[in-house]
Design an enzyme around this catalytic site. Structure first.
Site, PDB file in Angstrom:
ATOM      1  N   PHE A  65     -19.061   6.803  77.931  1.00 20.88           N
ATOM      2  CA  PHE A  65     -19.576   5.930  78.981  1.00 20.88           C
ATOM      3  C   PHE A  65     -19.735   6.671  80.306  1.00 20.88           C
ATOM      4  O   PHE A  65     -18.819   7.359  80.761  1.00 20.88           O
ATOM      5  CB  PHE A  65     -18.620   4.748  79.215  1.00 20.88           C
ATOM      6  CG  PHE A  65     -18.816   3.593  78.283  1.00 20.88           C
ATOM      7  CD1 PHE A  65     -19.695   2.565  78.598  1.00 20.88           C
ATOM      8  CD2 PHE A  65     -18.110   3.538  77.087  1.00 20.88           C
ATOM      9  CE1 PHE A  65     -19.867   1.488  77.735  1.00 20.88           C
ATOM     10  CE2 PHE A  65     -18.277   2.462  76.219  1.00 20.88           C
ATOM     11  CZ  PHE A  65     -19.165   1.433  76.540  1.00 20.88           C
ATOM     12  N   ASP A  66     -20.899   6.507  80.911  1.00 26.29           N
ATOM     13  CA  ASP A  66     -21.107   6.912  82.284  1.00 26.29           C
ATOM     14  C   ASP A  66     -20.338   5.933  83.182  1.00 26.29           C
ATOM     15  O   ASP A  66     -19.952   4.848  82.735  1.00 26.29           O
ATOM     16  CB  ASP A  66     -22.612   6.870  82.594  1.00 26.29           C
ATOM     17  CG  ASP A  66     -22.914   7.090  84.052  1.00 26.29           C
ATOM     18  OD1 ASP A  66     -22.439   8.100  84.607  1.00 26.29           O
ATOM     19  OD2 ASP A  66     -23.613   6.252  84.651  1.00 26.29           O
ATOM     20  N   VAL A  67     -20.135   6.303  84.449  1.00 30.36           N
ATOM     21  CA  VAL A  67     -19.411   5.428  85.370  1.00 30.36           C
ATOM     22  C   VAL A  67     -20.352   4.702  86.322  1.00 30.36           C
ATOM     23  O   VAL A  67     -20.478   3.481  86.290  1.00 30.36           O
ATOM     24  CB  VAL A  67     -18.356   6.223  86.182  1.00 30.36           C
ATOM     25  CG1 VAL A  67     -17.712   5.316  87.244  1.00 30.36           C
ATOM     26  CG2 VAL A  67     -17.286   6.783  85.268  1.00 30.36           C
ATOM     27  N   LYS A  82     -23.897  16.741  83.643  1.00 31.77           N
ATOM     28  CA  LYS A  82     -24.951  16.105  82.866  1.00 31.77           C
ATOM     29  C   LYS A  82     -26.268  16.349  83.591  1.00 31.77           C
ATOM     30  O   LYS A  82     -26.307  16.234  84.817  1.00 31.77           O
ATOM     31  CB  LYS A  82     -24.702  14.590  82.752  1.00 31.77           C
ATOM     32  CG  LYS A  82     -23.453  14.194  82.008  1.00 31.77           C
ATOM     33  CD  LYS A  82     -23.307  12.664  81.942  1.00 31.77           C
ATOM     34  CE  LYS A  82     -23.168  12.022  83.303  1.00 31.77           C
ATOM     35  NZ  LYS A  82     -22.978  10.542  83.243  1.00 31.77           N
ATOM     36  N   ASP A  96     -26.861   4.693  82.638  1.00 35.34           N
ATOM     37  CA  ASP A  96     -28.032   4.137  83.328  1.00 35.34           C
ATOM     38  C   ASP A  96     -29.075   5.183  83.694  1.00 35.34           C
ATOM     39  O   ASP A  96     -30.194   4.823  84.075  1.00 35.34           O
ATOM     40  CB  ASP A  96     -27.587   3.437  84.615  1.00 35.34           C
ATOM     41  CG  ASP A  96     -27.152   4.445  85.680  1.00 35.34           C
ATOM     42  OD1 ASP A  96     -26.134   5.134  85.453  1.00 35.34           O
ATOM     43  OD2 ASP A  96     -27.833   4.558  86.705  1.00 35.34           O
TER      44      ASP A  96
END
Length: 236
Positions: free
Chosen positions: A9-11, A155, A181
């Protein structure tokens, strides 16, 4: 539909509302320097910040250059000379308090942790991201937090994902999904790393890039369907 074991998961703007945290911290910083916080000054900052982040993601500048020059450039535009690195420290302290949850984030993560191995993969500063995750209540659900500052890569660089995969026990790429996102960081990064991707796109933005996600959702709640997880019945 594929079955996954590991979810990355991205934050920012995936689990935590970065825009809200940014507004609060930037407002505090500008006003501490006697500068009015308004839509125009925020726009100037955003343009500078996005340009620097794009260069960072492309490996053209270091994280130090990004963080230590953005406020120097901002205040130069506003006609003031400042100590950029010092203002960055003040800004980051304020940002570290910004732990506004995206809609459904805590509920979804609390559910998914019982079905999958969850990990955080994020660009940024470790101390800031760790604090925000802890204040939000999300931190305990994740087996590890991987931040670009610690990996030596960011990333969407393959080196970032190689670092992550080497530290996830028995990681299988075919059983791994990244959820985020950003088309240029999360989706591009996941594709280059050889894993499936899920684009969180709440505003229905048109994808004009070459990076096509495996899945696209408008809200985190839609992950239940993507992952074939039956949501627990809510108590009444």
């Amino acid at each position: 539909m594929r079955k996954y074991k590991t979810l990355l998961f991205d934050v920012d703007d995936t689990l935590l509302d970065f825009a809200a945290a940014e507004r609060a911290s930037l407002s505090m910083l500008l006003e501490s320097q006697g500068v009015l916080y308004d839509a125009e000054n925020h726009k100037i900052y955003s343009q500078i910040n996005k340009r620097l982040w794009k260069s960072f993601e492309e490996g053209l500048i270091s994280s130090d250059e990004l963080f230590n020059t953005r406020f120097t450039l901002l205040f130069k535009e506003l006609g003031k000379s400042v100590d950029g690195p010092e203002l960055e420290k003040h800004y980051r302290r304020g940002l570290g308090e910004g732990h506004y949850l995206m809609s459904g984030a805590l509920e979804v993560i609390t559910e998914l942790k019982d079905h999958f191995d969850l990990y955080i993969v994020t660009n940024g500063i470790s101390q800031t991201q760790d604090r925000r995750l802890k204040l939000s209540g999300l931190f305990p659900a994740f087996k590890a937090v991987f931040v670009s500052e610690d990996t030596g890569f960011q990333k969407p660089m393959k080196g970032f994902f190689d670092f992550v995969f080497e530290r996830i026990p028995n990681c299988e790429l075919s059983e791994t999904l990244i959820i985020g996102d950003s088309l240029t960081a999360d989706i591009k990064g996941g594709i280059l790393a050889g894993i499936d991707t899920c684009w969180v796109n709440p505003n229905g933005i048109k994808n004009t890039t070459e990076w096509k996600p495996t899945y696209e959702v408008k809200s985190l709640d839609e992950l239940y369907n993507v992952l074939e997880v039956t949501r627990k019945t809510e108590s009444v």
